[in-house]
Design an enzyme around this catalytic site. Structure first.
Site, PDB file in Angstrom:
ATOM      1  N   ASN A  56      84.238  12.888  58.714  1.00  0.00           N
ATOM      2  CA  ASN A  56      83.726  13.678  57.355  1.00  0.00           C
ATOM      3  C   ASN A  56      82.119  13.337  56.964  1.00  0.00           C
ATOM      4  OD1 ASN A  56      84.800  14.728  54.844  1.00  0.00           O
ATOM      5  ND2 ASN A  56      85.398  12.380  54.268  1.00  0.00           N
ATOM      6  N   GLY A  57      82.027  11.606  57.356  1.00  0.00           N
ATOM      7  CA  GLY A  57      80.666  11.527  57.780  1.00  0.00           C
ATOM      8  C   GLY A  57      80.101  11.604  58.722  1.00  0.00           C
TER       9      GLY A  57
ATOM     10  N   GLY B  80      83.982  16.921  65.504  1.00  0.00           N
ATOM     11  CA  GLY B  80      83.421  16.677  67.585  1.00  0.00           C
ATOM     12  C   GLY B  80      84.478  16.762  68.127  1.00  0.00           C
TER      13      GLY B  80
ATOM     14  N   ARG C 279      78.636  14.882  51.852  1.00  0.00           N
ATOM     15  CA  ARG C 279      77.230  14.061  51.508  1.00  0.00           C
ATOM     16  C   ARG C 279      76.497  14.936  51.600  1.00  0.00           C
ATOM     17  NH1 ARG C 279      78.296   8.408  54.824  1.00  0.00           N
ATOM     18  NH2 ARG C 279      80.198   9.721  54.620  1.00  0.00           N
TER      19      ARG C 279
ATOM     20  N   PHE D 231      87.039  20.450  56.992  1.00  0.00           N
ATOM     21  CA  PHE D 231      86.723  21.092  57.777  1.00  0.00           C
ATOM     22  C   PHE D 231      87.992  22.506  58.291  1.00  0.00           C
ATOM     23  CE2 PHE D 231      84.137  22.156  61.308  1.00  0.00           C
ATOM     24  CZ  PHE D 231      83.549  22.848  61.272  1.00  0.00           C
ATOM     25  N   ARG D 232      89.143  21.751  58.759  1.00  0.00           N
ATOM     26  CA  ARG D 232      90.185  22.291  59.182  1.00  0.00           C
ATOM     27  C   ARG D 232      90.653  23.607  58.367  1.00  0.00           C
ATOM     28  NH1 ARG D 232      93.823  17.615  60.455  1.00  0.00           N
ATOM     29  NH2 ARG D 232      92.782  17.114  58.714  1.00  0.00           N
TER      30      ARG D 232
ATOM     31  N   GLY E 218      86.223  13.312  64.136  1.00  0.00           N
ATOM     32  CA  GLY E 218      87.219  13.970  63.891  1.00  0.00           C
ATOM     33  C   GLY E 218      86.322  15.931  64.078  1.00  0.00           C
TER      34      GLY E 218
ATOM     35  N   HIS F  71      77.637   4.540  62.061  1.00  0.00           N
ATOM     36  CA  HIS F  71      78.290   4.270  63.142  1.00  0.00           C
ATOM     37  C   HIS F  71      77.813   3.783  64.240  1.00  0.00           C
ATOM     38  CE1 HIS F  71      79.032   8.342  60.766  1.00  0.00           C
ATOM     39  NE2 HIS F  71      80.407   8.019  60.859  1.00  0.00           N
TER      40      HIS F  71
ATOM     41  N   HIS G  16      78.518  11.595  66.490  1.00  0.00           N
ATOM     42  CA  HIS G  16      79.717  11.351  65.241  1.00  0.00           C
ATOM     43  C   HIS G  16      79.673  12.684  64.710  1.00  0.00           C
ATOM     44  CE1 HIS G  16      82.899   8.491  64.434  1.00  0.00           C
ATOM     45  NE2 HIS G  16      82.668   9.379  62.924  1.00  0.00           N
TER      46      HIS G  16
ATOM     47  N   GLU H  40      86.474   2.847  67.350  1.00  0.00           N
ATOM     48  CA  GLU H  40      85.408   1.903  66.719  1.00  0.00           C
ATOM     49  C   GLU H  40      86.087   1.078  67.082  1.00  0.00           C
ATOM     50  OE1 GLU H  40      85.554   5.505  64.244  1.00  0.00           O
ATOM     51  OE2 GLU H  40      83.635   5.615  63.429  1.00  0.00           O
TER      52      GLU H  40
ATOM     53  N   ARG I 242      84.936  -4.545  61.116  1.00  0.00           N
ATOM     54  CA  ARG I 242      84.000  -3.477  60.609  1.00  0.00           C
ATOM     55  C   ARG I 242      83.330  -3.892  59.075  1.00  0.00           C
ATOM     56  NH1 ARG I 242      84.376   2.960  61.023  1.00  0.00           N
ATOM     57  NH2 ARG I 242      81.524   3.369  60.941  1.00  0.00           N
TER      58      ARG I 242
ATOM     59  N   ASN J 226      89.525  -2.057  60.239  1.00  0.00           N
ATOM     60  CA  ASN J 226      88.436  -0.691  59.817  1.00  0.00           C
ATOM     61  C   ASN J 226      89.026  -0.232  58.463  1.00  0.00           C
ATOM     62  OD1 ASN J 226      86.868   1.356  59.911  1.00  0.00           O
ATOM     63  ND2 ASN J 226      87.020   1.935  61.271  1.00  0.00           N
TER      64      ASN J 226
HETATM   65  P1  ADP Z   1      85.564  10.152  58.612  1.00  0.00           P
HETATM   66  O1  ADP Z   1      86.430   8.347  59.925  1.00  0.00           O
HETATM   67  O2  ADP Z   1      84.414  10.295  58.741  1.00  0.00           O
HETATM   68  O3  ADP Z   1      86.380   9.870  57.674  1.00  0.00           O
HETATM   69  P2  ADP Z   1      86.813  11.258  60.887  1.00  0.00           P
HETATM   70  O4  ADP Z   1      86.800  11.280  62.012  1.00  0.00           O
HETATM   71  O5  ADP Z   1      88.824  11.934  60.653  1.00  0.00           O
HETATM   72  O6  ADP Z   1      85.874  11.236  59.563  1.00  0.00           O
HETATM   73  O7  ADP Z   1      86.937  13.484  60.324  1.00  0.00           O
HETATM   74  C1  ADP Z   1      87.447  14.017  59.416  1.00  0.00           C
HETATM   75  C2  ADP Z   1      87.017  15.295  59.345  1.00  0.00           C
HETATM   76  O8  ADP Z   1      87.946  16.040  60.927  1.00  0.00           O
HETATM   77  C3  ADP Z   1      88.075  16.287  58.871  1.00  0.00           C
HETATM   78  O9  ADP Z   1      86.312  17.967  57.954  1.00  0.00           O
HETATM   79  C4  ADP Z   1      88.578  17.153  59.090  1.00  0.00           C
HETATM   80  O10 ADP Z   1      89.073  18.567  58.563  1.00  0.00           O
HETATM   81  C5  ADP Z   1      88.269  17.162  60.723  1.00  0.00           C
HETATM   82  N1  ADP Z   1      88.688  17.961  61.742  1.00  0.00           N
HETATM   83  C6  ADP Z   1      90.324  16.823  62.501  1.00  0.00           C
HETATM   84  N2  ADP Z   1      91.407  17.798  62.821  1.00  0.00           N
HETATM   85  C7  ADP Z   1      90.920  18.898  62.920  1.00  0.00           C
HETATM   86  C8  ADP Z   1      90.930  20.272  63.805  1.00  0.00           C
HETATM   87  N3  ADP Z   1      92.208  19.679  64.468  1.00  0.00           N
HETATM   88  N4  ADP Z   1      90.512  20.659  63.788  1.00  0.00           N
HETATM   89  C9  ADP Z   1      88.957  20.959  63.283  1.00  0.00           C
HETATM   90  N5  ADP Z   1      88.665  19.490  62.491  1.00  0.00           N
HETATM   91  C10 ADP Z   1      89.158  18.432  62.485  1.00  0.00           C
END
Ligand code: ADP
Length: 378
Positions: free
Chosen positions: A179-180, A300, A209, A251-252, A298, A149, A176, A351, A60, A7
């Site tokens: 980050n995206g 959700g 985005r 998001f954290r 992440g 996705h 989904h 995925e 992917r 991936n």
């Molecule tokens: P992508 O695969 O699109 O890069 P992810 O699915 O890994 O992204 O999600 C990343 C997002 O999930 C980030 O904004 C991150 O801060 C958030 N995230 C991950 N763990 C947590 C958590 N424990 N609490 C809140 N947000 C989280």
């Protein structure tokens, strides 16, 4: 079959060795620029000497355009078609081509299968697929909704019946949210609407985005001297939560700042939550109701605050959270309460499982699985 699922992200390659659903090994490796670099990286995985080496590799690929409506075994023709798709996804396709070229060019090549995020959405009806834009853009430029996705949604469709102990709900929305982020309306397991479109910029407010915005902004900025490249950079890397919060896309960190009552973090959180709730709300009439909602990715999967805020906004649909499960539970689980008219699930995005399943299907020549609910899994 043991499949190495690959991936490629923007800065690293996530690799998982799977035997059926079982994970045998996983590694995340930094991405190097050249094909030679890629080969070095892949050899460093020492996958050939692993006790149970892979028998095939699945990769992917974010965009399949109109050319790839299904997973495909990679050969030089596939690579040259993929090159023609470059203008559709200039940020994603080059890396996919590099990875696929490196993998198929190795001396001890294993069969390599490309699995496209867009292919799950080939079931979109014309009303969803077609934009209200001039014919020639659609015909000559391929301007239509592709959706993304798909690997994540495909796995939701496969796994949810197991959690429910029954058939897949006929009217399901999956979000989904990482980050995206995107949402998908699923009628009997088929994608009938999705929030990302021609590119992965549309729909929900994301890390960097913007989601849905007025397209009139762009000719206005182009006339003022912004270049297409500058617009693309800002839309992909400096919009969304990052723009709203004043520089934070994680998001954290947004949640930490919420606790400090940071006004911009509140704005970013609220706008992201509203974009999810409004999209799920808009899909309910399209599906003729809503039986289940899956939150994955992440945010959700991990953010109870984000889930709770979305469930509160969807109370008018009969959604009720189970605060205990939502706030303190872990892993794949139901987060809605007993009295909820819609069952809401927090699921870990997998995925890699879709990549492995598709690779095995393509190489084994097996037919797509028909779901108990009667829908053909797309
Ligand atoms: P992508 O695969 O699109 O890069 P992810 O699915 O890994 O992204 O999600 C990343 C997002 O999930 C980030 O904004 C991150 O801060 C958030 N995230 C991950 N763990 C947590 C958590 N424990 N609490 C809140 N947000 C989280």
């Amino acid at each position: 079959m043991r499949v190495l699922s690959v991936n490629p992200g923007s800065s690293s390659l996530k690799t998982t060795l799977l035997d059926g659903d079982e994970i045998l090994a996983d590694h995340e490796i930094p991405l190097e620029d050249s094909v030679t670099g890629m080969r070095k990286v892949l050899s460093a995985l020492s996958m050939w000497s692993h006790k149970s080496p892979p028998q095939a590799i699945g990769v992917r690929v974010v965009h399949g355009g109109r050319a790839f409506q299904d997973s495909v075994r990679v050969d030089p023709t596939v690579l040259s078609v993929l090159e023609k798709l470059l203008p559709l996804a200039p940020l994603h396709i080059p890396i996919a081509i590099r990875v696929l070229s490196a993998l198929t060019g190795m001396e001890q090549s294993l069969p390599v299968v490309a699995v496209f995020d867009t292919q799950f959405h080939r079931t979109l009806p014309e009303t969803a697929r077609r934009y209200a834009l001039p014919d020639e853009w659609e015909k000559n430029e391929g301007v239509e909704k592709y959706g993304f996705h798909g690997l994540s949604y495909d796995d939701v469709v496969h796994r949810l019946p197991g959690f429910l102990g029954g058939a897949l709900p006929e009217r399901l929305v999956a979000v989904h949210w990482g980050n995206g982020a995107s949402a998908c309306a699923l009628l009997r397991g088929r994608s009938v609407e999705t929030s990302m479109g021609f590119t992965p910029l549309d729909g929900l407010v994301m890390g960097t985005r913007p989601g849905s915005i007025d397209p009139g902004i762009f000719p206005a900025l182009l006339r003022r001297g912004y270049s297409p490249e500058a617009l693309e950079e800002a839309l992909n890397h400096r919009s969304g939560l990052f723009a709203l919060s004043g520089g934070v896309s994680d998001f954290r960190e947004i949640e930490k700042r919420l606790e400090q009552k940071d006004a911009r973090a509140v704005l970013a959180f609220e706008k992201a939550v509203l974009s999810v709730a409004m999209t799920v709300g808009a899909y309910a009439p399209l599906l003729g109701g809503l039986e289940a909602l899956v939150l994955t990715g992440g945010i959700g999967e991990h953010s109870w605050r984000a889930r709770e805020a979305v469930m509160e906004r969807l109370a008018f649909l009969g959604v009720r959270s189970d605060p205990e499960s939502n706030r303190s539970g872990t892993g794949d689980r139901r987060v809605s309460g007993e009295g909820s008219r819609v069952s809401v699930w927090a699921l870990h995005a997998r995925e890699d499982r879709t990549i492995a399943r598709e690779t095995e299907r393509i190489l084994g020549g097996t037919e797509k699985e028909i779901h108990k609910s009667g829908g053909v899994n797309a």
